[in-house]
Enzyme design. Structure first.
Site, PDB file in Angstrom:
ATOM      1  CD  GLU A   1      -3.029  -1.106   2.195  1.00 40.29           C
ATOM      2  OE1 GLU A   1      -4.198  -0.842   1.948  1.00 40.29           O
ATOM      3  OE2 GLU A   1      -2.624  -1.393   3.322  1.00 40.29           O
ATOM      4  CG  HIS A  26      -8.977   5.594   1.578  1.00 43.10           C
ATOM      5  ND1 HIS A  26      -8.822   5.412   0.227  1.00 43.10           N
ATOM      6  CD2 HIS A  26      -8.361   4.542   2.154  1.00 43.10           C
ATOM      7  CE1 HIS A  26      -8.155   4.288   0.013  1.00 43.10           C
ATOM      8  NE2 HIS A  26      -7.862   3.743   1.163  1.00 43.10           N
ATOM      9  NE  ARG A  35      -4.533   5.443   3.009  1.00 45.43           N
ATOM     10  CZ  ARG A  35      -5.068   4.557   3.782  1.00 45.43           C
ATOM     11  NH1 ARG A  35      -5.669   4.943   4.881  1.00 45.43           N
ATOM     12  NH2 ARG A  35      -5.023   3.295   3.487  1.00 45.43           N
ATOM     13  CG  HIS A  70     -10.165   5.829   5.620  1.00 46.22           C
ATOM     14  ND1 HIS A  70     -11.046   4.798   5.381  1.00 46.22           N
ATOM     15  CD2 HIS A  70      -8.953   5.247   5.837  1.00 46.22           C
ATOM     16  CE1 HIS A  70     -10.389   3.647   5.422  1.00 46.22           C
ATOM     17  NE2 HIS A  70      -9.120   3.889   5.715  1.00 46.22           N
ATOM     18  NE  ARG A  93      -4.895   4.915   9.405  1.00 49.54           N
ATOM     19  CZ  ARG A  93      -5.369   3.916   8.651  1.00 49.54           C
ATOM     20  NH1 ARG A  93      -4.929   2.676   8.819  1.00 49.54           N
ATOM     21  NH2 ARG A  93      -6.275   4.139   7.729  1.00 49.54           N
TER      22      ARG A  93
HETATM   23  P1  FAD Z   1     -14.190  -0.321  15.480  1.00 51.63           P
HETATM   24  O1  FAD Z   1     -13.771  -1.492  14.706  1.00 51.63           O
HETATM   25  O2  FAD Z   1     -14.789   0.782  14.729  1.00 51.63           O
HETATM   26  O3  FAD Z   1     -15.228  -0.817  16.580  1.00 51.63           O
HETATM   27  C1  FAD Z   1     -15.878   0.096  17.411  1.00 51.63           C
HETATM   28  C2  FAD Z   1     -17.171  -0.514  17.902  1.00 51.63           C
HETATM   29  O4  FAD Z   1     -17.673   0.286  18.972  1.00 51.63           O
HETATM   30  C3  FAD Z   1     -18.259  -0.546  16.852  1.00 51.63           C
HETATM   31  O5  FAD Z   1     -18.742  -1.847  16.771  1.00 51.63           O
HETATM   32  C4  FAD Z   1     -19.341   0.379  17.390  1.00 51.63           C
HETATM   33  O6  FAD Z   1     -20.647  -0.063  17.141  1.00 51.63           O
HETATM   34  C5  FAD Z   1     -19.066   0.354  18.874  1.00 51.63           C
HETATM   35  N1  FAD Z   1     -19.520   1.559  19.567  1.00 51.63           N
HETATM   36  C6  FAD Z   1     -19.229   2.845  19.226  1.00 51.63           C
HETATM   37  N2  FAD Z   1     -19.808   3.677  20.107  1.00 51.63           N
HETATM   38  C7  FAD Z   1     -20.454   2.912  21.010  1.00 51.63           C
HETATM   39  C8  FAD Z   1     -21.252   3.192  22.150  1.00 51.63           C
HETATM   40  N3  FAD Z   1     -21.529   4.456  22.531  1.00 51.63           N
HETATM   41  N4  FAD Z   1     -21.772   2.163  22.843  1.00 51.63           N
HETATM   42  C9  FAD Z   1     -21.558   0.889  22.456  1.00 51.63           C
HETATM   43  N5  FAD Z   1     -20.824   0.568  21.375  1.00 51.63           N
HETATM   44  C10 FAD Z   1     -20.275   1.568  20.671  1.00 51.63           C
HETATM   45  N6  FAD Z   1      -7.056  -0.332   8.951  1.00 51.63           N
HETATM   46  C11 FAD Z   1      -6.065  -1.185   8.666  1.00 51.63           C
HETATM   47  O7  FAD Z   1      -5.118  -1.334   9.453  1.00 51.63           O
HETATM   48  N7  FAD Z   1      -6.104  -1.919   7.501  1.00 51.63           N
HETATM   49  C12 FAD Z   1      -7.110  -1.812   6.608  1.00 51.63           C
HETATM   50  O8  FAD Z   1      -7.127  -2.492   5.607  1.00 51.63           O
HETATM   51  C13 FAD Z   1      -8.159  -0.903   6.899  1.00 51.63           C
HETATM   52  N8  FAD Z   1      -9.188  -0.757   6.021  1.00 51.63           N
HETATM   53  C14 FAD Z   1     -10.240   0.034   6.386  1.00 51.63           C
HETATM   54  C15 FAD Z   1     -11.347   0.103   5.543  1.00 51.63           C
HETATM   55  C16 FAD Z   1     -12.452   0.830   5.925  1.00 51.63           C
HETATM   56  C17 FAD Z   1     -13.651   0.902   5.018  1.00 51.63           C
HETATM   57  C18 FAD Z   1     -12.457   1.530   7.158  1.00 51.63           C
HETATM   58  C19 FAD Z   1     -13.650   2.312   7.591  1.00 51.63           C
HETATM   59  C20 FAD Z   1     -11.349   1.480   7.989  1.00 51.63           C
HETATM   60  C21 FAD Z   1     -10.230   0.737   7.610  1.00 51.63           C
HETATM   61  N9  FAD Z   1      -9.114   0.663   8.426  1.00 51.63           N
HETATM   62  C22 FAD Z   1      -8.102  -0.186   8.109  1.00 51.63           C
HETATM   63  C23 FAD Z   1      -9.108   1.296   9.739  1.00 51.63           C
HETATM   64  C24 FAD Z   1      -9.430   0.239  10.795  1.00 51.63           C
HETATM   65  O9  FAD Z   1     -10.382  -0.640  10.283  1.00 51.63           O
HETATM   66  C25 FAD Z   1      -9.956   0.853  12.067  1.00 51.63           C
HETATM   67  O10 FAD Z   1      -9.111   1.874  12.495  1.00 51.63           O
HETATM   68  C26 FAD Z   1     -10.033  -0.187  13.165  1.00 51.63           C
HETATM   69  O11 FAD Z   1     -10.719  -1.312  12.712  1.00 51.63           O
HETATM   70  C27 FAD Z   1     -10.711   0.388  14.380  1.00 51.63           C
HETATM   71  O12 FAD Z   1     -10.950  -0.645  15.289  1.00 51.63           O
HETATM   72  P2  FAD Z   1     -11.569  -0.328  16.703  1.00 51.63           P
HETATM   73  O13 FAD Z   1     -11.671  -1.628  17.400  1.00 51.63           O
HETATM   74  O14 FAD Z   1     -10.821   0.765  17.340  1.00 51.63           O
HETATM   75  O15 FAD Z   1     -13.018   0.265  16.368  1.00 51.63           O
HETATM   76  C1  SIN Z   2      -7.367   0.331   2.386  1.00 51.22           C
HETATM   77  O1  SIN Z   2      -7.567  -0.869   2.205  1.00 51.22           O
HETATM   78  O2  SIN Z   2      -7.097   1.123   1.498  1.00 51.22           O
HETATM   79  C2  SIN Z   2      -7.480   0.853   3.775  1.00 51.22           C
HETATM   80  C3  SIN Z   2      -6.248   0.584   4.501  1.00 51.22           C
HETATM   81  C4  SIN Z   2      -6.144   1.441   5.693  1.00 51.22           C
HETATM   82  O3  SIN Z   2      -6.910   2.384   5.856  1.00 51.22           O
HETATM   83  O4  SIN Z   2      -5.249   1.172   6.501  1.00 51.22           O
END
Ligand code: FAD
Ligand code: SIN
Length: 528
Positions: free
Chosen positions: A114, A238, A284, A345, A380
């Protein structure tokens, strides 16, 4: 119905950070995992590209550290970077042991590339890595008798000694949280330790790759509990989200460009080589700004991502999910360029913590995208965030496992006396739209002092309106989210106003230079 629970550990959020912490902590006590929606609705579940780690013999931790620091534009905390990056390959191996089916050839992981990575180092499950990781992490949590799941339960606020009027001196202490149950009642969940793992805040903007749940709840709750936030101005856009005026946008993974796809304008002109030596694989912030600039210069609503030359075989094998979703709206990735726009993003800032999620409030921890450890600096590096979530979850669990902290005191029930049902909800809808439009128009990829001033004035007014509505009427999910969203929007603007330079994801037409001495933007809550 039971309206009071007690656990050793309360985890709010079931993305990668929350689920991994739950499985680690279940060995040490009773765990509650709360999610405001279904467990599969999280940023984690939508992750596409993969997770970064040093798995190839030609790569090294030093290379990965150096790429991360460079992408972060001088603002990364090197100790956090080394700590997290150094654990990458072990975390990927652990995910494999949990059952994550990463792509491999004859037992050797297939590593994709990437932007701004000097080596191939992204382990992935085709173009749907988040779902594969999420399913693998969820399975042991779902069958663990020490873990109680609370789907469709929304945390409203954490409960602290200060909140209860029991704060004396020294650090404040967290005792659990008030949680809105599906029947509309607010229940009390007491815990020795509360972990906010609520993800990002993409919904602050009109166009985002994030699912609806990303409303910055954890950042807002932690702020109200007295935790400082750091570097909130750094919102990562993004570069390649689908331009879809008739429906929702969605991400087109950077791995497409990593495998060779081009960015072009309507005349099929590749413009990225004019902006950076790495062309489509520049960091990015640079790619998103270049697209934004070309769109404005040419008066277009979108640019294109062209993957045709990768060939059908490669597209079908590596990007089957994206290809199928595009086919449903009539675009064939194998034969057509795809219209794209940059969209909000990732929240690089968040609650200021160390790599174990420690906050100044005892018993309150913040991990994953809601936290800001200094790993990402001003921008990032792709695929570092899943890694950060998992490392933080592990270190947080190590820090608090077996802690002999006393049980929380008996907590008062949520007080809903004095509230009256709302006769109309149009205010909520109006405020949601206003916040997101204001942020998109004034606090997007390119900012100026005047735009930020205007945004600040409007957001302050909106927040006042929400506050009075909030305390007069029964709370529901949309109102809680709106209150959090407006606070987070304001924190982004206030942080952006404090940065009198352009660096990484923060670009200001009034302060184009980058200062010699990098500094974090830290905002501390005014508790008075
Ligand atoms: P999340 O996975 O967002 O989980 C948070 C959870 O908390 C959710 O289920 C939500 O419902 C819950 N929640 C929120 N508020 C409350 C509340 N008040 N009460 C109860 N529950 C609540 N990162 C990478 O490293 N590689 C990738 O390939 C990548 N691709 C991505 C693609 C997309 C489309 C997106 C959006 C992000 C991507 N990212 C990627 C970023 C990465 O996915 C996120 O930063 C990471 O998954 C965040 O994880 P988390 O556990 O912190 O939060
Ligand atoms: C992507 O697959 O382009 C998202 C990767 C990331 O946000 O880390």
């Amino acid at each position: 119905m039971q309206n009071r629970y007690e656990f050793d550990y309360l985890i709010i959020g079931s993305g990668a950070a929350g689920l991994f912490a739950a499985s680690k902590l279940a060995e040490h006590g009773k765990v509650a995992v709360v999610n405001k929606g279904e467990f599969s609705e999280s940023n984690t579940w939508y992750a596409q590209g993969g997770i970064a780690g040093v798995m190839d013999a030609t790569d090294s931790v030093e290379h990965h550290v150096s790429d991360t620091l460079q992408a972060g534009c001088g603002l990364c905390h090197e100790d956090a970077v080394r700590n997290i990056i150094g654990r990458g390959n072990r975390i990927i191996e652990e995910l494999i042991s949990f059952g994550t089916a990463f792509d491999s050839d004859n037992g050797v992981l297939h590593l994709t590339r990437e932007a701004a990575h000097s080596h191939r180092r992204i382990a992935h499950a085709k173009d749907a890595t988040g779902k594969a990781v999420g399913e693998a992490l969820l399975a042991p949590v779902a069958r663990n008798p020490n873990i109680k799941a609370f789907p469709r339960h929304m945390a409203v606020d954490v409960i602290t000694a200060r909140h209860l009027g029991r704060y004396m001196q020294g650090p404040d202490r967290c005792f659990g949280a008030y949680v809105l149950a599906p029947d509309g009642e607010v229940i009390t969940i007491a815990a020795k330790h509360t972990i906010l793992a609520t993800g990002g805040a993409g919904k602050v903007y009109l166009f985002t790759s994030n699912p609806h749940v990303a409303t910055g709840d954890g950042v807002a709750m932690a702020w109200r509990a007295g935790c400082p936030v750091m570097n909130m101005e750094f919102i990562q856009f993004h570069p390649t989200c689908l331009y879809n005026p008739l429906g929702s946008t969605e991400l087109l993974t950077e791995a497409l460009r990593g495998e060779g796809a081009y960015l072009t304008d309507a005349k099929s002109r590749r413009f990225m080589p004019e902006y950076h030596a790495l062309a489509e694989l520049a960091p990015r912030d640079i790619v998103a700004r270049a697209i934004d600039y070309e769109m404005k210069k040419q008066g277009c609503d979108f640019m294109y991502l062209d993957a045709r030359h990768l060939g059908s075989d490669k597209i079908e094998a590596h990007f089957p999910n994206i290809m199928q979703r595009l086919l449903k709206i009539g675009i064939d990735l194998r034969t057509q360029p795809v219209p794209i726009v940059p969209a909000a993003h990732y929240l690089c800032g968040g609650v200021q913590t160390d790599v174990a999620g420690k906050t100044p409030v005892d018993g309150l921890h913040v991990i994953g995208e809601s936290a800001c450890t200094g790993l990402h600096g001003a921008n990032r590096l792709a695929s570092n965030s899943l890694l950060e979530c998992l490392v933080m979850a592990e270190l947080c669990a190590e820090l608090i496992a077996g802690d002999t902290t006393q049980r929380p005191p008996r907590l008062p029930e949520w007080d809903a006396s004095g509230v009256v049902p709302a006769t109309e909800r149009v205010q909520i809808k109006q405020n949601w739209e206003e916040i997101r439009t204001t942020m998109s128009n004034y606090v997007g990829i390119v900012r100026s002092d005047e735009r930020l001033r205007r945004a600040r004035r409007r957001l302050a007014m909106i927040r006042e309106e929400i506050a009075s509505y909030y305390w007069q009427h029964p709370i529901g999910r949309d109102l809680i989210e709106l209150r959090n969203l407006s606070l987070v929007a304001e924190l982004i603007v206030r942080s952006a106003q404090q940065r009198r330079e352009s660096r990484g994801l923060h670009f200001s037409t009034d302060h184009r230079d980058t200062l010699d001495k990098p500094h974090d933007t830290v905002l501390a809550p005014d508790l008075l």
